[in-house]
Structures are given as C-alpha cells and as structure tokens.
Design an enzyme around this catalytic site. Structure first.
Site, PDB file in Angstrom:
ATOM      1  N   SER A  68     -14.406 -32.563  11.593  1.00  0.00           N
ATOM      2  CA  SER A  68     -13.440 -31.909  12.470  1.00  0.00           C
ATOM      3  C   SER A  68     -12.114 -32.654  12.423  1.00  0.00           C
ATOM      4  O   SER A  68     -12.092 -33.886  12.502  1.00  0.00           O
ATOM      5  CB  SER A  68     -13.967 -31.892  13.904  1.00  0.00           C
ATOM      6  OG  SER A  68     -12.904 -31.602  14.779  1.00  0.00           O
ATOM      7  N   SER A 131     -16.469 -25.162  23.859  1.00  0.00           N
ATOM      8  CA  SER A 131     -17.833 -25.230  23.304  1.00  0.00           C
ATOM      9  C   SER A 131     -18.341 -23.837  22.926  1.00  0.00           C
ATOM     10  O   SER A 131     -18.919 -23.654  21.850  1.00  0.00           O
ATOM     11  CB  SER A 131     -18.802 -25.938  24.252  1.00  0.00           C
ATOM     12  OG  SER A 131     -18.823 -25.314  25.505  1.00  0.00           O
ATOM     13  N   ASP A 176     -18.900 -16.705  28.566  1.00  0.00           N
ATOM     14  CA  ASP A 176     -17.962 -17.378  27.661  1.00  0.00           C
ATOM     15  C   ASP A 176     -18.175 -16.924  26.220  1.00  0.00           C
ATOM     16  O   ASP A 176     -17.229 -16.608  25.495  1.00  0.00           O
ATOM     17  CB  ASP A 176     -18.143 -18.902  27.746  1.00  0.00           C
ATOM     18  CG  ASP A 176     -18.017 -19.421  29.158  1.00  0.00           C
ATOM     19  OD1 ASP A 176     -17.542 -18.666  30.026  1.00  0.00           O
ATOM     20  OD2 ASP A 176     -18.402 -20.573  29.396  1.00  0.00           O
TER      21      ASP A 176
END
Ligand code: GLA
Length: 390
Positions: A68, A131, A176
């Site tokens: 990342s 997330s 979400d």
C-alpha cells in the site's frame, strides 16, 4: 491518484509484464439512519468520490502479495491462498485477506494468487468507511480476476461485510459495504436492511451542500462499544418478542413501540431500542422530505437523529457534540449530526452555500480553542460505486 500513476508505481514495485488492471471502491457518508442497519431498519448513505484504488496482476503460483502506498512505499506483505488465517500482526492486510477467506468459505476456487498495490485517499479514522472500501474493492477484484460473473454488486457487498464481521470481528451491518458497492453519482441510497430492497434518491440540494467536519478524534472505545450496542439491541428485542411478533427492532412503528416498551424493564435497553425504532421512522420521513424538496425538514430530522444518538444510544462524544451544537446554532445551517458508528469521526451538516465559509471559520476557531484540535472540512461530492478503472 491517476490510473497511469498507479500502474507506474505498481511496475516499480513488482516489475514489468503481464496485464495490470486497476479498480476503485469509494468510502461513504450516511445522511441519516444510524445504527439501524443491524436492527432491520432503513439507512440513507451515499458513496463518496474518495476511496481506495488498486492495481492488480495475476500470478502463476498461490501467493498473494499486498502493498500500500499509504503504509510504507515498497513494503510487501505476502500470504499463501492456502493459509489465510487472521493474524493481528498482519494489520491492514487482514481486510483483503478476510475477503479472500470468505470467497474460499463459499466454495469459490481461487487457483492463482495476485500482486496488488493499494492507495486510499479517505482521511484515516474519519468514520468514512475506509475498511469497507478496501473490502469491497477486494471482492470486486476477486470477482473480475477469477471471472465469477454470477456475483452481482449486492453479493460483493455481502461478501465484504462478512469479511468484516466474521473475519475481522466487528459485527457491522451492511450499510457501508452496500454504499461502496452500489453508490451512484449525485444520488443517495435508501436501503431497507430487512428486505435489501433499495432505491436511488437524487440529492437535489439546490443552494445547499452537505459538509463533513472531521473531528480528528477516534475514541478507542468505538469498536468494543459497537458490539455492546448490538448485544443490547438483541436483549431488548428478545423482551419485545414476548409480546410482539417481530424479527427485529425496526419492525415496530413508534406507536407499537410505545405500547409495548414496558416489557423491556431495563432503562438502558429501553433507550437503545427507542433509538433504533425512532431513527428508522425518522429515516423514512427524511427521505420523503428530500423527495418533496423540504430541506428544512430534512435538516430538523438530522438534528433529532443526533440528539437520539447522543442521549439514547450514547455513541457520541464531547468533541462531536460540540461541533454539532456549534453548527446547529448557525444561520444557514439546516441540520447537523454525527455520522457513522460514533465515538469520533465526522459530523455531516446541511449548509446553505452562502454560509459555508462562516461555518468553516467559526467551527475551525472555536474547536481549536476548546479542544486544541484542527478540524478538517469536506464539501461532499457523491460518487459512483466500486468499478474497474479503464
Ligand atoms: C458503522 C457500521 C455500519 C453501521 C454504522 C452505524 O459504520 O459499519 O454497519 O452500523 O456504524 O450506523
């Protein structure tokens, strides 16, 4: 970050060759309908234009390499598809690992691993679902790399949510991941979590904008208290089921709740259930208000939502309450509330365009004076859901 830049970084890290594909999944903000998604209620989120993107290339062995750009440029963390056990020390890679593991549990054959490089621009700890965005992104990558074409966007959201609840261990609802997978530009999603029926509602906010204020705090309590709230709601539900034929708290109208709430016999559990039932009713009314272009009323319902989250559900915190109080007291602000799980993160406010500068200046200076913290402001742009970037 641009697609070309992601691909260039990917090649620097993993070398040239093969087909490199790029994908994106957004974060979300919830406009109203908080802590209703695990109570069979309605939610009303929209996807943001910020999120997580990834460059990916299939491998010929069973290794998956994660990196990342947000963590430390160049650090690669490897796992084998044959051992996807949750390990605390694997930190953020547990999110994509969790998704791979759920695919395997569902009997999907993942024959080869892949190299992946992530980059996210959701402010961290802001409660805007970074997330969920990485989970949905991974689910989309897996579907497309392995040609699991029978899976639709709702399936991707469900797989991503399962990774969060069954692998990472936060018993979250579907909101979400659903918003990240199914978002649409300039629209919010009105979702019934009981039936998974949903509709897109245009965000026609003529002369106004939604403004996020990031408090810059995220209280440790958040995750543990989230699971506590779920248990409290389950307990209240059990009591109510002795007198009402319901599957979840939000099956009750507010009147029905008032007439049978005494059976709960516990003041705390009664408050939790009351929040769920009334918040669900507010969400339905808020969507009607928006459809009818009654934005003042929409704002009032946002304010009522905050009061309920603060007093009945007890998931706010002093910093967020302070920001909300300031905002609600300002000329040109129709409504303001905490958004997301709570215990920090962001507030969302509906603000007249002409009042946005004053809103920013005042909240900025007062919040700094009071908490010695610098708030961040974002004017919300709603965006499309997860997709391949071409
Ligand atoms: C978190 C969870 C969601 C939802 C909200 C509260 O964001 O991930 O599922 O429960 O809190 O509305």
């Amino acid at each position: 970050m641009k697609r070309e830049a992601m691909i260039a970084k990917f090649k620097e890290l993993y070398g040239e060759g093969g087909e490199i594909r790029t994908f994106f999944a957004p974060g979300r903000v919830n406009l109203i309908g908080e802590h209703t998604d695990y109570n069979g209620g309605h939610v009303f989120p929209c996807a943001l234009t910020v999120g997580t993107c990834a460059a990916v290339r299939l491998r010929q062995d069973r290794q998956v390499n994660f990196a990342s750009l947000n963590v430390r440029d160049g650090e690669i963390r490897s796992v084998s598809l044959d051992d996807l056990t949750y390990r605390k020390e694997d930190r953020w890679t547990n999110y994509p690992k969790g998704v791979l593991s759920i695919f395997k549990d569902r009997g999907n054959d993942l024959p080869y691993g892949f190299d992946v490089l992530f980059y996210g621009n959701i402010p961290s700890g802001a409660g805007l679902s970074s997330s969920a965005s990485i989970e949905v992104l991974t689910a989309l990558i897996v579907r497309d790399l392995y040609h699991l074409d029978h899976l639709n966007r709702i399936d991707l959201a469900v797989i991503a949510q399962r990774a969060e609840s069954h692998y990472v261990g936060v018993q979250c609802g579907i909101m979400d991941q659903f918003a990240s997978a199914l978002g649409k530009k300039d629209q919010a999603i009105f979702l019934s979590t009981a039936t998974m029926k949903y509709s897109y509602i245009p965000l026609r906010l003529t002369g106004l904008h939604l403004v996020l204020t990031n408090s810059g705090v995220r209280h440790k309590l958040g995750e543990s208290e989230y699971n506590v709230r779920i248990r409290e709601c389950q307990k209240a539900l059990k009591k109510l089921q002795t007198v009402a034929n319901i599957k979840s708290l939000c099956d009750l109208s507010t009147d029905q709740f008032e007439s049978c709430k005494d059976v709960i016999m516990d003041p705390v559990l009664t408050k939790r259930a009351r929040h769920a039932v009334y918040e669900n009713a507010r969400t339905i009314r808020a969507v009607s208000a928006l459809r009818a272009n009654h934005l003042q009323h929409f704002g009032e319902l946002m304010n009522a939502s905050h009061a309920s989250l603060r007093d009945d559900y007890e998931v706010s915190c002093p910093e967020i309450d302070y920001l909300v109080d300031l905002a609600q007291g300002l000329e040109g602000v129709y409504g303001s509330r905490m958004t997301g799980g709570g215990f920090g993160g962001c507030t969302v406010s509906l603000v007249e365009d002409s009042a946005i500068d004053t809103f920013r200046d005042l909240l900025d200076s007062r919040y700094k004076d009071r908490f010695n913290l610098v708030p961040q402001f974002y004017v919300v742009e709603s965006g499309d859901g997860a997709r391949e970037l071409k």
